[in-house]
Design a protein around this motif. Structure first.
Motif, PDB file in Angstrom:
ATOM      1  N   THR A 123       0.812  -1.217   0.000  1.00 22.29           N
ATOM      2  CA  THR A 123       0.000   0.000   0.000  1.00 22.29           C
ATOM      3  C   THR A 123       0.844   1.265   0.000  1.00 22.29           C
ATOM      4  OG1 THR A 123      -0.118  -0.046   2.418  1.00 22.29           O
ATOM      5  CG2 THR A 123      -1.906  -1.142   1.197  1.00 22.29           C
ATOM      6  N   GLU A 124       2.128   1.126   0.293  1.00 24.91           N
ATOM      7  CA  GLU A 124       3.028   2.274   0.254  1.00 24.91           C
ATOM      8  C   GLU A 124       4.449   1.805  -0.050  1.00 24.91           C
ATOM      9  OE1 GLU A 124       2.771   4.106   4.089  1.00 24.91           O
ATOM     10  OE2 GLU A 124       4.107   2.633   5.031  1.00 24.91           O
ATOM     11  N   PHE A 125       5.244   2.743  -0.524  1.00 25.95           N
ATOM     12  CA  PHE A 125       6.639   2.445  -0.852  1.00 25.95           C
ATOM     13  C   PHE A 125       7.564   3.262   0.040  1.00 25.95           C
ATOM     14  CE2 PHE A 125       4.415   1.447  -4.828  1.00 25.95           C
ATOM     15  CZ  PHE A 125       4.935   0.199  -5.106  1.00 25.95           C
ATOM     16  N   LEU A 126       8.742   2.729   0.258  1.00 26.69           N
ATOM     17  CA  LEU A 126       9.768   3.420   1.036  1.00 26.69           C
ATOM     18  C   LEU A 126      10.883   3.841   0.088  1.00 26.69           C
ATOM     19  CD1 LEU A 126      10.969   4.243   3.815  1.00 26.69           C
ATOM     20  CD2 LEU A 126      12.040   1.981   3.890  1.00 26.69           C
ATOM     21  N   LEU A 127      11.103   5.144  -0.036  1.00 24.99           N
ATOM     22  CA  LEU A 127      12.158   5.671  -0.903  1.00 24.99           C
ATOM     23  C   LEU A 127      13.471   5.710  -0.122  1.00 24.99           C
ATOM     24  CD1 LEU A 127      10.205   8.653  -2.522  1.00 24.99           C
ATOM     25  CD2 LEU A 127      10.863   6.542  -3.668  1.00 24.99           C
ATOM     26  N   LEU A 128      14.398   4.849  -0.483  1.00 27.91           N
ATOM     27  CA  LEU A 128      15.677   4.812   0.229  1.00 27.91           C
ATOM     28  C   LEU A 128      16.531   6.032  -0.101  1.00 27.91           C
ATOM     29  CD1 LEU A 128      16.610   1.030  -0.120  1.00 27.91           C
ATOM     30  CD2 LEU A 128      15.462   2.185   1.770  1.00 27.91           C
ATOM     31  N   GLY A 129      16.409   6.530  -1.333  1.00 28.10           N
ATOM     32  CA  GLY A 129      17.098   7.757  -1.717  1.00 28.10           C
ATOM     33  C   GLY A 129      18.576   7.746  -1.406  1.00 28.10           C
ATOM     34  N   PHE A 130      19.004   8.765  -0.643  1.00 27.57           N
ATOM     35  CA  PHE A 130      20.411   8.907  -0.288  1.00 27.57           C
ATOM     36  C   PHE A 130      20.654   8.537   1.175  1.00 27.57           C
ATOM     37  CE2 PHE A 130      19.515  11.883  -3.736  1.00 27.57           C
ATOM     38  CZ  PHE A 130      20.530  11.589  -4.643  1.00 27.57           C
ATOM     39  N   GLN A 132       3.411  10.356  -9.179  1.00 24.59           N
ATOM     40  CA  GLN A 132       4.725  10.961  -9.394  1.00 24.59           C
ATOM     41  C   GLN A 132       5.367  10.442 -10.671  1.00 24.59           C
ATOM     42  OE1 GLN A 132       8.285   9.872  -7.030  1.00 24.59           O
ATOM     43  NE2 GLN A 132       8.394  12.020  -6.424  1.00 24.59           N
ATOM     44  N   MET A 133       5.296   9.117 -10.877  1.00 28.94           N
ATOM     45  CA  MET A 133       5.873   8.532 -12.085  1.00 28.94           C
ATOM     46  C   MET A 133       5.174   9.053 -13.340  1.00 28.94           C
ATOM     47  SD  MET A 133       6.317   4.533 -13.256  1.00 28.94           S
ATOM     48  CE  MET A 133       7.377   4.107 -11.888  1.00 28.94           C
ATOM     49  N   PHE A 134       3.844   9.161 -13.288  1.00 29.70           N
ATOM     50  CA  PHE A 134       3.084   9.625 -14.451  1.00 29.70           C
ATOM     51  C   PHE A 134       3.503  11.033 -14.864  1.00 29.70           C
ATOM     52  CE2 PHE A 134      -0.637  12.122 -15.876  1.00 29.70           C
ATOM     53  CZ  PHE A 134      -0.836  11.539 -17.120  1.00 29.70           C
ATOM     54  N   PHE A 135       3.558  11.956 -13.894  1.00 35.63           N
ATOM     55  CA  PHE A 135       3.893  13.343 -14.238  1.00 35.63           C
ATOM     56  C   PHE A 135       5.369  13.495 -14.583  1.00 35.63           C
ATOM     57  CE2 PHE A 135      -0.154  14.267 -12.075  1.00 35.63           C
ATOM     58  CZ  PHE A 135      -0.712  15.116 -13.025  1.00 35.63           C
ATOM     59  N   PHE A 136       6.237  12.744 -13.902  1.00 38.31           N
ATOM     60  CA  PHE A 136       7.659  12.802 -14.237  1.00 38.31           C
ATOM     61  C   PHE A 136       7.889  12.357 -15.678  1.00 38.31           C
ATOM     62  CE2 PHE A 136      11.526  10.215 -14.749  1.00 38.31           C
ATOM     63  CZ  PHE A 136      12.473  11.225 -14.684  1.00 38.31           C
ATOM     64  N   LEU A 137       7.338  11.180 -16.029  1.00 37.69           N
ATOM     65  CA  LEU A 137       7.501  10.678 -17.393  1.00 37.69           C
ATOM     66  C   LEU A 137       6.830  11.588 -18.408  1.00 37.69           C
ATOM     67  CD1 LEU A 137       6.942   6.829 -16.876  1.00 37.69           C
ATOM     68  CD2 LEU A 137       9.106   8.011 -17.256  1.00 37.69           C
ATOM     69  N   GLY A 138       5.667  12.131 -18.049  1.00 38.86           N
ATOM     70  CA  GLY A 138       4.942  13.021 -18.959  1.00 38.86           C
ATOM     71  C   GLY A 138       5.761  14.230 -19.343  1.00 38.86           C
ATOM     72  N   PHE A 139       6.314  14.918 -18.348  1.00 42.72           N
ATOM     73  CA  PHE A 139       7.131  16.107 -18.640  1.00 42.72           C
ATOM     74  C   PHE A 139       8.464  15.722 -19.273  1.00 42.72           C
ATOM     75  CE2 PHE A 139       4.406  17.994 -15.218  1.00 42.72           C
ATOM     76  CZ  PHE A 139       3.829  18.980 -16.002  1.00 42.72           C
ATOM     77  N   ALA A 140       9.043  14.573 -18.870  1.00 42.23           N
ATOM     78  CA  ALA A 140      10.317  14.125 -19.444  1.00 42.23           C
ATOM     79  C   ALA A 140      10.171  13.829 -20.940  1.00 42.23           C
ATOM     80  CB  ALA A 140      10.825  12.898 -18.704  1.00 42.23           C
ATOM     81  N   VAL A 141       9.115  13.098 -21.298  1.00 46.69           N
ATOM     82  CA  VAL A 141       8.883  12.767 -22.713  1.00 46.69           C
ATOM     83  C   VAL A 141       8.556  14.034 -23.497  1.00 46.69           C
ATOM     84  CG1 VAL A 141       7.430  11.487 -24.334  1.00 46.69           C
ATOM     85  CG2 VAL A 141       8.126  10.421 -22.182  1.00 46.69           C
ATOM     86  N   ASN A 164      14.972   1.598  -4.212  1.00 48.32           N
ATOM     87  CA  ASN A 164      16.361   2.046  -4.053  1.00 48.32           C
ATOM     88  C   ASN A 164      16.653   3.216  -4.983  1.00 48.32           C
ATOM     89  OD1 ASN A 164      18.934   2.148  -3.111  1.00 48.32           O
ATOM     90  ND2 ASN A 164      19.608   0.218  -4.006  1.00 48.32           N
ATOM     91  N   HIS A 165      15.933   4.306  -4.741  1.00 49.42           N
ATOM     92  CA  HIS A 165      16.042   5.500  -5.570  1.00 49.42           C
ATOM     93  C   HIS A 165      15.462   6.664  -4.781  1.00 49.42           C
ATOM     94  CE1 HIS A 165      17.287   7.335  -9.140  1.00 49.42           C
ATOM     95  NE2 HIS A 165      16.289   7.060  -9.960  1.00 49.42           N
ATOM     96  N   TYR A 166      15.585   7.899  -5.325  1.00 49.85           N
ATOM     97  CA  TYR A 166      15.028   9.047  -4.604  1.00 49.85           C
ATOM     98  C   TYR A 166      13.684   9.502  -5.160  1.00 49.85           C
ATOM     99  CZ  TYR A 166      17.349  11.741  -8.351  1.00 49.85           C
ATOM    100  OH  TYR A 166      17.776  12.227  -9.562  1.00 49.85           O
ATOM    101  N   PHE A 167      13.167   8.782  -6.167  1.00 45.70           N
ATOM    102  CA  PHE A 167      11.796   9.004  -6.630  1.00 45.70           C
ATOM    103  C   PHE A 167      11.304   7.740  -7.328  1.00 45.70           C
ATOM    104  CE2 PHE A 167      14.283  10.082 -10.347  1.00 45.70           C
ATOM    105  CZ  PHE A 167      13.497   9.742 -11.429  1.00 45.70           C
TER     106      PHE A 167
END
Length: 313
Positions: free
Chosen positions: A8-15, A98-107, A173-176
């Protein structure tokens, strides 16, 4: 995006592995984030206020700067908060959003860079037909196509990732929420999903890059025919900045996305991702515009209207 997973949730390990050094990273990334915002907002403001910059090239640059601002807003504020937090969780839906909007603006940015390459080709190689080839109606249509296509491709990619079941680890294992580190957590066969995502990546990265290379081949041939050295220099200068941004953006994005998620290595990939999520948006106003004489003159005029002394500018 119905999902039968128990996660139900993810843990961002980031830095988090950097320990106390995270405070230093927070200060560095915060400064870079503020520079990105101020630089791109300056470019947008100058282009909107100065009528001499109301041309297709600067119109596309204005759209790119706007997209870059939203692109960084999707990632960096949450990353900055996580650098100071112990609790780095993100809900399932928030991660997908977050993934949807990140990929949307990136593409969208990738496609805009391709359109900007075509604009330079039309301006240098087809100057007589340029007003027709790049009319305001055509410019608006090209931007609309970039945005719609960008978010449609993003919807496909995000759906392919979050339609998978997640029933074991929830540690990203990432920051987003990026594709490779998230899809590796799925507890089902991901081959077909990854293949479709890879094909989308080729369409978004390789096809526009080939188009840009062909455009610059024609541009180079045309520039070499210009008799005056000053004319050649001016033509090269308008293209060089665009090429720098293209090489950094497409190079880093291709390294991360045009390979299977099994080859994802957190340390190296995180460093490359920082390049195109932070350095590239930072480069756009600095490399592509602020070194441009037309933009510099427009900034001086805008500052002059405020009554600020220009002697040292």
């Amino acid at each position: 995006m119905a999902n039968s997973s128990c996660v139900t949730e993810f843990l961002l390990l980031g830095f988090s592995s950097f320990g106390e050094f995270q405070l230093v990273l927070f200060v560095v990334f915060l400064c870079l984030y503020l520079i990105i915002l101020s630089g791109n907002i300056t470019i947008i403001s100058v282009i909107r206020l100065d009528h001499s910059l109301h041309t297709p090239m600067y119109f596309f640059l204005c759209v790119l700067s706007t997209s870059e601002i939203f692109y960084t807003i999707v990632i960096l504020p949450k990353m900055l908060i996580n650098l100071l937090s112990i609790l780095r969780t993100l809900s399932f839906m928030s991660c997908a959003t977050q993934m949807f909007f990140f990929l949307g603006f990136a593409v969208t940015n990738c496609l805009l860079l391709g359109v900007m390459g075509y604009d330079r080709y039309a301006a240098i190689c087809q100057p007589l037909y340029y007003p027709i080839l790049m009319s305001w109606k055509v410019c608006g249509q090209l931007v609309a196509i970039c945005i719609v296509s960008g978010f449609l491709i993003s919807l496909v990619g995000t759906s392919l990732v979050f339609s998978l079941p997640f029933c074991d680890s929830n540690k990203i294992n990432h920051y987003f929420c990026d594709i490779s580190p998230v899809i590796r957590l799925a507890c089902a066969e991901t081959y077909i999903n990854e293949l479709i995502i890879f094909i989308c990546g080729v369409l978004v990265l390789i096809v526009p890059l080939i188009f840009i290379c062909i455009s610059y081949g024609f541009i180079l041939r045309t520039i070499l025919k210009i008799p005056s050295a000053e004319g050649k220099r001016k033509a090269f200068s308008t293209c060089a900045s665009h090429l720098i941004v293209v090489i950094v953006h497409y190079g880093c994005a291709s390294f991360v996305y045009l390979r299977p998620s099994a080859r994802y290595t957190s340390g190296k990939d995180r460093l490359v991702t920082v390049t195109y999520t932070i350095i590239t948006p930072l480069l756009n106003p600095m490399v592509y515009s602020l070194r441009n004489k037309d933009v510099q003159l427009a900034i001086r005029k805008m500052i002059g209207k405020t009554g600020f002394p220009l002697k040292n500018l």
